[in-house]
Scaffold this active site. Structure first.
Site, PDB file in Angstrom:
ATOM      1  N   HIS A   1      -4.703 -26.843   3.240  1.00  0.00           N
ATOM      2  CA  HIS A   1      -6.164 -26.861   3.325  1.00  0.00           C
ATOM      3  C   HIS A   1      -6.566 -27.678   4.551  1.00  0.00           C
ATOM      4  O   HIS A   1      -5.810 -28.542   5.020  1.00  0.00           O
ATOM      5  CB  HIS A   1      -6.766 -27.489   2.073  1.00  0.00           C
ATOM      6  CG  HIS A   1      -6.650 -26.644   0.855  1.00  0.00           C
ATOM      7  ND1 HIS A   1      -7.378 -26.900  -0.273  1.00  0.00           N
ATOM      8  CD2 HIS A   1      -5.907 -25.539   0.586  1.00  0.00           C
ATOM      9  CE1 HIS A   1      -7.088 -25.995  -1.198  1.00  0.00           C
ATOM     10  NE2 HIS A   1      -6.185 -25.166  -0.703  1.00  0.00           N
TER      11      HIS A   1
ATOM     12  N   GLU B   1      -8.535 -30.155   4.961  1.00  0.00           N
ATOM     13  CA  GLU B   1      -8.509 -31.606   4.759  1.00  0.00           C
ATOM     14  C   GLU B   1      -7.096 -32.164   4.861  1.00  0.00           C
ATOM     15  O   GLU B   1      -6.869 -33.189   5.516  1.00  0.00           O
ATOM     16  CB  GLU B   1      -9.086 -31.975   3.376  1.00  0.00           C
ATOM     17  CG  GLU B   1     -10.506 -31.529   3.158  1.00  0.00           C
ATOM     18  CD  GLU B   1     -10.625 -30.184   2.446  1.00  0.00           C
ATOM     19  OE1 GLU B   1     -11.535 -30.052   1.599  1.00  0.00           O
ATOM     20  OE2 GLU B   1      -9.821 -29.268   2.724  1.00  0.00           O
TER      21      GLU B   1
ATOM     22  N   CYS C   1     -11.518 -29.845  -2.996  1.00  0.00           N
ATOM     23  CA  CYS C   1     -10.938 -29.497  -4.299  1.00  0.00           C
ATOM     24  C   CYS C   1     -10.199 -30.722  -4.861  1.00  0.00           C
ATOM     25  O   CYS C   1     -10.119 -31.775  -4.218  1.00  0.00           O
ATOM     26  CB  CYS C   1      -9.984 -28.315  -4.138  1.00  0.00           C
ATOM     27  SG  CYS C   1      -8.472 -28.722  -3.208  1.00  0.00           S
TER      28      CYS C   1
ATOM     29  N   CYS D   1      -7.262 -31.951  -2.549  1.00  0.00           N
ATOM     30  CA  CYS D   1      -7.739 -32.634  -1.347  1.00  0.00           C
ATOM     31  C   CYS D   1      -8.408 -33.957  -1.685  1.00  0.00           C
ATOM     32  O   CYS D   1      -8.210 -34.959  -0.983  1.00  0.00           O
ATOM     33  CB  CYS D   1      -8.665 -31.718  -0.563  1.00  0.00           C
ATOM     34  SG  CYS D   1      -7.799 -30.281   0.117  1.00  0.00           S
TER      35      CYS D   1
END
Length: 151
Positions: free
Chosen positions: A53, A55, A83, A86
């Site tokens: 992701h 992040e 999420c 993260c």
């Protein structure tokens, strides 16, 4: 530069992720002086990596850049509310501040479904600001998923 300026960079990264066929989430991490430590978008499909992701990618870049996994004093800008995965990584990295654009009612772990960043049971909490350039961030996602549904 201010929050909107950094979010503009995150939006650029999100748009590039969309061009690669990834969900268009972008992020940028800056230190206390505003120096960019990392910037990227989602790369889960490209890397066959569920943890890639935006992040996570910028946390990894920053850790390598400063040779430390603790990113105290930093601010993370991300186009969509993080999420659970993260949010946990952000807490473990000791990011001081999180700024996100659009809330994520399906998987958001800062305010929408969970409050990981402010959970006092954890050993670190995160100052956060949501809704920065929220319309633009939400529009980027809506446009992407609209085009996917048409295919």
């Amino acid at each position: 530069m201010n929050d909107v300026d950094y979010m503009r960079i995150a939006l650029e990264e999100g748009a590039m992720a969309a061009e690669r066929g990834e969900v268009p989430v972008g992020a940028v991490l800056v230190d206390a002086e505003g120096v960019v430590l990392g910037r990227d978008g989602n790369r889960s499909i490209e890397r066959n990596d569920p943890s890639a992701h935006a992040e996570i990618n910028v946390l990894r870049q920053a850790g390598e850049k400063i040779a430390n996994y603790r990113l105290s004093g930093s601010t993370l800008y991300v186009t969509v509310e993080p999420c659970i995965m993260c949010a946990g990584a952000i807490v473990h990295a000791r990011v001081s501040r999180l700024v996100y654009g659009a809330e994520d009612p399906k998987t958001g772990a800062i305010v929408s479904l969970y409050q990981i960043g402010s959970d006092q049971k954890l050993n670190h909490t995160i100052e956060f600001t949501g809704g920065v350039s929220g319309k633009e961030c939400g529009d980027l996602l809506r446009k992407f998923f609209r085009s996917r549904r048409k295919k």
